[in-house]
Write a protein that holds these residues in place. Structure first.
Motif, PDB file in Angstrom:
ATOM      1  N   MET A  70       0.811  -1.226   0.000  1.00 19.74           N
ATOM      2  CA  MET A  70       0.000   0.000   0.000  1.00 19.74           C
ATOM      3  C   MET A  70       0.843   1.275   0.000  1.00 19.74           C
ATOM      4  O   MET A  70       0.301   2.372   0.133  1.00 19.74           O
ATOM      5  CB  MET A  70      -1.006  -0.020   1.142  1.00 19.74           C
ATOM      6  CG  MET A  70      -2.090  -1.089   0.890  1.00 19.74           C
ATOM      7  SD  MET A  70      -3.507  -1.000   1.977  1.00 19.74           S
ATOM      8  CE  MET A  70      -4.354   0.478   1.437  1.00 19.74           C
ATOM      9  N   ALA A  71       2.160   1.159  -0.210  1.00 16.21           N
ATOM     10  CA  ALA A  71       2.990   2.357  -0.356  1.00 16.21           C
ATOM     11  C   ALA A  71       2.429   3.220  -1.482  1.00 16.21           C
ATOM     12  O   ALA A  71       2.398   4.452  -1.394  1.00 16.21           O
ATOM     13  CB  ALA A  71       4.435   1.969  -0.656  1.00 16.21           C
ATOM     14  N   ILE A  72       1.950   2.570  -2.532  1.00 18.94           N
ATOM     15  CA  ILE A  72       1.407   3.300  -3.685  1.00 18.94           C
ATOM     16  C   ILE A  72       0.145   4.069  -3.297  1.00 18.94           C
ATOM     17  O   ILE A  72      -0.137   5.126  -3.863  1.00 18.94           O
ATOM     18  CB  ILE A  72       1.148   2.344  -4.875  1.00 18.94           C
ATOM     19  CG1 ILE A  72       0.705   3.096  -6.139  1.00 18.94           C
ATOM     20  CG2 ILE A  72       0.113   1.282  -4.544  1.00 18.94           C
ATOM     21  CD1 ILE A  72       1.726   4.015  -6.728  1.00 18.94           C
ATOM     22  N   GLU A  73      -0.591   3.575  -2.304  1.00 19.77           N
ATOM     23  CA  GLU A  73      -1.790   4.319  -1.859  1.00 19.77           C
ATOM     24  C   GLU A  73      -1.405   5.565  -1.068  1.00 19.77           C
ATOM     25  O   GLU A  73      -2.252   6.407  -0.774  1.00 19.77           O
ATOM     26  CB  GLU A  73      -2.721   3.436  -1.029  1.00 19.77           C
ATOM     27  CG  GLU A  73      -3.087   2.092  -1.632  1.00 19.77           C
ATOM     28  CD  GLU A  73      -3.454   2.101  -3.094  1.00 19.77           C
ATOM     29  OE1 GLU A  73      -3.991   3.114  -3.573  1.00 19.77           O
ATOM     30  OE2 GLU A  73      -3.169   1.095  -3.773  1.00 19.77           O
ATOM     31  N   ALA A  74      -0.129   5.632  -0.695  1.00 24.01           N
ATOM     32  CA  ALA A  74       0.387   6.868  -0.102  1.00 24.01           C
ATOM     33  C   ALA A  74       1.119   7.686  -1.162  1.00 24.01           C
ATOM     34  O   ALA A  74       1.792   8.667  -0.848  1.00 24.01           O
ATOM     35  CB  ALA A  74       1.329   6.545   1.062  1.00 24.01           C
ATOM     36  N   GLY A  75       1.031   7.261  -2.416  1.00 20.92           N
ATOM     37  CA  GLY A  75       1.628   8.030  -3.518  1.00 20.92           C
ATOM     38  C   GLY A  75       3.028   7.591  -3.901  1.00 20.92           C
ATOM     39  O   GLY A  75       3.552   8.030  -4.913  1.00 20.92           O
TER      40      GLY A  75
END
Lengths: 471, 212
Positions: A226-231
């Motif tokens: 979910m790093a990508i959900e933090a951009g």
């Protein structure tokens, strides 16, 4: 001179050449391929008369379109003709170009981000890419891993490289230990709640601190996923003994005669004590409670004991409008206690939460209990055929079925609803997936992101409830 | 890839933050194995009142009259004005394919998600970051004035409003070069075959377990 971060080390080890404008040609060790973002890349190669630069660096499996029932029939069993064609296209492209593919009837088939680590096909120190944003998952093994678009998939196929500019370094340190009943999903949702869905844009994030090192590799994958959900395109965790133990003996892991050299090589895959990060974010693990999202962006998240926020308290006009739109879409009133929100469906699965320990966590909650009458469907979708086998060997499927859950076959399933599994308009779902965007799980569907134990608890209660206090 | 040099284009305002790629092109349309034809399903769930599926005749579907791209004044747009974190979520390149197929050549926002931003350049779309204050001003001017056009000059790196006000923007030199010339970067990378091979020899010696 300051020391290097883990990201600096991974980056430096993969620079093929530096261009005049500061961008670099970066070598890619592993590309994972699935059916949705690869057909146009393969087509591009054919049209240009190009071959794969390194066939052995690619590994493919269909996951987004596969049905979660009747997989024994293989690709012929896919009812939707467009889904079927896409999976057939992957099969024929892999056959034509010689790429190893775990096809639908192969027990190793599953979600690419579950299959890669499970096979040892993603390893510490690698650069890993895939035409899928949740490729950040593989950073849990001390790899530099991120999602790319289809043009870049083709670029990697043709050149084994990517043209990239280095990101900035962010350290997210979760200090201390989480309490019982708080899991990796709660940690990462709390992080996103703190830094926002664009907080990591332009950064590679290293997750550290006791609460992160406490996690199993599976748990670290949930966080990096979910790093990508933090951009942030890439999330990662330093290599430690757990990483080495996890990798050992897997089919694509270094062979016995190369093992010691590999372990020695991986020993440096951590940030130096004097490394400098551009941004450091700290959280206290003890403050993190089970998390539930209430809106249409993963940053719209609160603890299970909280209420749905009130837009009237938001001073920023753009944010306030965003909150109002989210509440309208979600069919929620401001200030409603999260625990009073009833649900229609439960989805336990996705590249975020479909590994064996996620299934175990759900089964532990389900054991001896029954899914509430108002819950129309509670489904558990293992991340791979091997996770499914393992869960069945442990008897978890029986526990779940006994409680009223459906036990399905592996794939992305209702995380993005490209197959037949989806929400109908207005249906509300407790989901262990990664995105609560409008329409993500089906047009008009309402998604609340939670961890696997919290999802199972919601299935039992019929509404959100604190899994730590489930009757 | 089509070149991008200058553009004098009609602007449409999409006034919400965190516009994700699932919204730009919903998942059911990702089943296509082609690169083109996504335009009719751009923003499908916002644009139409029914549930869109691949293969439908989109010309017969009920349009959502409230959605900005359905309004008469925004027909023929080529510049999309957005808010923060535009293009977040999935890495699907189908998002810029859909924008391009619909007719957009540039998106202006205060911030973009990394993967989407990168994907735009591969498809002849210029994503432009301007400050939140300037974007806010452009929203007001676009909404206030029907037929509002912006003039975008990639060589000069400027966005100019109808009354002559000009704003500079940043763009990487390499991406600018590729976009100005419509270049396929695989061809450019393959000019460095010797470097790649030399790196590979070195890596094979240092980490032989990665080659099997």
């Amino acid at each position: 001179m300051a020391g290097k971060t883990l990201y600096d080390k991974l980056w430096d080890a993969h620079v093929v050449r530096q261009n005049d404008d500061g961008s670099c040609l970066i070598y890619i060790d592993r590309q994972l391929v699935h059916e949705v973002t690869s057909p146009q890349a393969f087509e591009g190669l054919r049209m240009a008369g190009r071959k794969l630069w390194r066939v052995d660096a690619n590994l493919a499996t269909p996951d987004h379109n596969v049905p979660t029932t009747g997989q024994a029939a293989g690709v012929e069993g896919i009812v939707d003709p467009t889904s079927k064609l896409q999976v057939q296209t992957l099969d024929s492209n892999c056959d034509f170009f010689g790429v190893t593919e775990f096809k639908m009837n192969d027990p190793r088939q599953g979600i690419v981000h579950v299959v890669g680590p499970e096979q040892g096909a993603t390893l510490p120190g690698m650069t890993v890419v895939c035409g899928d944003s949740h490729t950040s998952t593989h950073g849990a093994l001390g790899a530099l891993a991120h999602g790319i678009g289809t043009s870049e998939v083709e670029h990697v196929m043709a050149t084994q490289c990517l043209i990239q500019k280095k990101s900035k370094n962010m350290l997210v340190r979760v200090n201390g230990h989480v309490g019982p009943g708080v899991d990796a999903k709660d940690i990462v949702l709390a992080i996103i709640g703190k830094i926002g869905t664009a907080g990591g844009t332009g950064y590679a994030i290293e997750f550290a601190g006791e609460a992160i090192t406490d996690l199993s590799i599976e748990g670290r994958m949930t966080v990096c996923n979910m790093a990508i959900e933090a951009g942030a395109r890439a999330g990662m965790v330093a290599v430690d003994d757990k990483t080495i133990d996890y990798v050992k003996g897997r089919p694509y892991a270094p062979s016995a005669d190369q093992w010691d050299a590999a372990v020695a090589n991986w020993a440096d895959l951590h940030s130096d004590a004097d490394a400098v990060f551009d941004t450091v974010v700290e959280l206290n693990a003890a403050d993190i409670q089970p998390q539930v999202t209430w809106g249409t962006s993963p940053e719209m998240v609160v603890s299970v004991d909280d209420k749905v926020p009130n837009p009237a308290n938001e001073r920023d006009a753009v944010k306030r409008t965003g909150m109002e739109k989210a509440l309208a879409y979600m069919g929620l009133q401001a200030d409603t206690p999260i625990r009073e929100i009833a649900i229609d469906k439960v989805f336990i699965g996705s590249c975020t939460n479909s590994r064996i320990e996620d299934i175990r966590a759900a089964a532990a909650v389900a054991k001896g209990r029954k899914v509430a009458a108002n819950v129309k469907l509670a489904m558990v979708v293992p991340g791979s055929g091997l996770v499914k086998q393992q869960a069945e060997a442990e008897g978890l499927d029986k526990i779940l079925v006994e409680a009223g859950f459906e036990w399905r076959e592996p794939g992305c399933s209702m995380c993005l609803a490209m197959n037949a599994d989806r929400l109908e308009p207005g249906e509300r779902c407790a989901s262990t997936s990664n995105r609560n965007f409008e329409g993500r799980q089906g047009m008009g569907g309402r998604t609340h992101l939670v961890g696997p134990a919290m999802a199972a608890a919601a299935a039992i209660a019929g509404h959100f409830t604190d899994v730590r206090h489930l009757n | 890839m089509e070149k991008f040099v200058t553009l004098n284009g009609l602007v449409a305002p999409l006034d919400r933050p965190n516009v994700d790629t699932d919204a730009i092109i919903p998942k059911q349309f990702l089943k296509s194995i082609k690169r083109s034809g996504f335009g009719p399903n751009l923003f499908d769930e916002w644009r139409y009142l029914d549930r869109g599926e691949p293969g439908m005749d989109n010309s017969n579907r009920p349009l959502n009259p409230d959605f900005v791209l359905n309004q008469a004044r925004y027909q023929g747009v080529s510049v999309l004005l957005g808010r923060d974190n535009f293009g977040c979520g999935s890495s699907r390149e189908h998002a810029p394919w859909a924008l391009e197929d619909f007719g957009f050549r540039s998106v202006i926002a205060p911030s973009f998600a990394d993967i989407f931003y990168n994907n735009c350049f591969k498809n002849g779309i210029l994503p432009i970051v301007l400050s939140a204050a300037i974007v806010d001003q452009l929203f007001k001017e676009t909404e206030a004035s029907e037929g509002y056009m912006l003039n975008i000059d990639l060589q000069a790196q400027t966005v100019t409003t109808p009354n002559g006000e000009s704003f500079g923007f940043e763009v990487d030199a390499f991406r600018k070069y590729c976009l100005l010339n419509g270049l396929d970067d695989i061809g450019l990378t393959l000019q460095h075959v010797d470097d790649i091979k030399a790196y590979e020899v070195k890596r094979k010696t240092a980490t032989p377990w990665l080659f099997r």
